[in-house]
Design an enzyme around this catalytic site. Structure first.
Site, mmCIF file in Angstrom:
data_model
loop_
_atom_site.group_PDB
_atom_site.id
_atom_site.type_symbol
_atom_site.label_atom_id
_atom_site.label_comp_id
_atom_site.label_asym_id
_atom_site.label_seq_id
_atom_site.Cartn_x
_atom_site.Cartn_y
_atom_site.Cartn_z
ATOM 1 N N ARG A 158 -30.664 -5.382 31.339
ATOM 2 C CA ARG A 158 -29.495 -6.286 31.346
ATOM 3 C C ARG A 158 -28.451 -5.759 30.367
ATOM 4 N NH1 ARG A 158 -33.684 -8.856 28.527
ATOM 5 N NH2 ARG A 158 -34.376 -9.776 30.482
ATOM 6 N N LYS A 199 -29.178 -1.422 12.140
ATOM 7 C CA LYS A 199 -28.103 -0.615 12.707
ATOM 8 C C LYS A 199 -27.578 0.403 11.696
ATOM 9 C CE LYS A 199 -28.207 -2.406 16.784
ATOM 10 N NZ LYS A 199 -28.820 -1.625 17.879
ATOM 11 N N TYR A 202 -30.474 -7.445 10.999
ATOM 12 C CA TYR A 202 -29.868 -6.737 12.135
ATOM 13 C C TYR A 202 -28.939 -5.634 11.622
ATOM 14 C CZ TYR A 202 -27.142 -6.035 16.433
ATOM 15 O OH TYR A 202 -26.510 -5.483 17.528
ATOM 16 N N GLY A 221 -33.885 -0.518 27.116
ATOM 17 C CA GLY A 221 -33.204 -1.811 27.151
ATOM 18 C C GLY A 221 -32.288 -1.918 28.351
ATOM 19 N N ALA A 222 -32.736 -1.383 29.485
ATOM 20 C CA ALA A 222 -31.881 -1.252 30.669
ATOM 21 C C ALA A 222 -32.013 -2.395 31.657
ATOM 22 C CB ALA A 222 -32.190 0.068 31.376
#
Length: 261
Positions: free
Chosen positions: A16, A175, A171, A13-14
């Site tokens: 942004r 997590k 979500y 997920g790099a």
């Protein structure tokens, strides 16, 4: 010489936001960074940022990195990511599981496809990637796995607040599962010298994703810069496992603790 000189770091997920900030921070400390995400071309996403942009900033600052396209919902892409990192730089020392696909929808309206996609990217992918990098870390007798979590993992208060109907249940489930995986894996790998931690921001971070979902605004009070998460990530990605592992850490709290120690 940075504290990560010679280390190999994979950051998912790099393209942004928090992932890009962490990739750049690790590179600034000498890590050779593999920046992974789906977005290679700006036309692929409604959100600003690509892995090429992240790598370009790292290289402009004198760091070392390359971009590896990866759809983390696909097992073959996860395998290819670790293989590409090993082929380019060698054994992975640091894995940052940051990638996320998120839909904010009430449970009654959630589709099966979106439900399974969220768990695949945010729970199954960190599980699989960790399994792929553990053998090399064990061989070296050291390693760092960092899972990016959220305050959404906490149970809601009752009576519920005004955001209870916003659609964050799935979500939060993802997590919470990620955090339990973190502590369990940390216990399993403690004797191997491999640190496993989870990290959340204390406050919402204005990123292209949180802005898109209207979780905050650019000028909202009480927000946290992505650089704070990046500093906290660095702190969790170089200290020995005997010193710092199995933590469900919050960025500002962790940094304050370490400054006072």
């Amino acid at each position: 010489m940075g504290v990560l000189e010679g280390k190999v770091a994979v950051v998912t997920g790099a393209s942004r936001g928090i992932g890009a900030a962490i990739a750049e921070r690790l590179a600034a400390e000498g890590a050779r960074v593999v920046a992974a995400a789906r977005t290679v071309d700006a036309s692929q996403s409604r959100l600003e940022g690509t892995i090429g942009d992240t790598v370009a900033r790292i290289e402009a600052a004198g760091g070392t990195a390359f971009a590896q396209p990866a759809d983390l919902s696909r097992e073959q892409d996860r395998q290819a990511l670790v293989e590409a990192a090993a082929e380019r730089y060698g054994t992975v020392d640091i894995l940052v599981n940051n990638a996320a696909v998120t839909y904010f929808t009430p449970v009654s309206d959630f589709t099966d496809r979106r439900y399974h996609l969220m768990f695949e990217v945010q729970v199954n992918a960190p599980f699989h990637l960790s399994r792929l990098v553990i053998p090399g870390m064990r061989e070296r007798g050291a390693g760092w796995i960092l899972n990016i979590s959220s305050i959404a993992a906490r149970h809601p208060a009752f009576p519920p607040g005004p955001y209870a109907g916003f659609g964050g249940t799935v979500y939060g489930m993802c997590k919470a599962a990620l955090e339990r995986f973190t502590t369990g894996l940390a216990a399993e790998l403690y004797a191997d010298g491999i640190a496993v931690n989870a990290l959340s921001p204390n406050q919402v971070v204005p990123t292209p994703g949180t802005l898109f979902h209207r979780l905050t605004t650019e000028d909202a009070p009480g927000t946290e810069p992505a650089s704070v998460m990046a500093d906290a990530a660095l702190a969790l990605c170089h200290r020995p496992a005997a010193e710092l592992t199995g933590r469900i850490a919050y960025s500002q709290d962790l940094l304050a603790e370490l400054r006072g120690s």
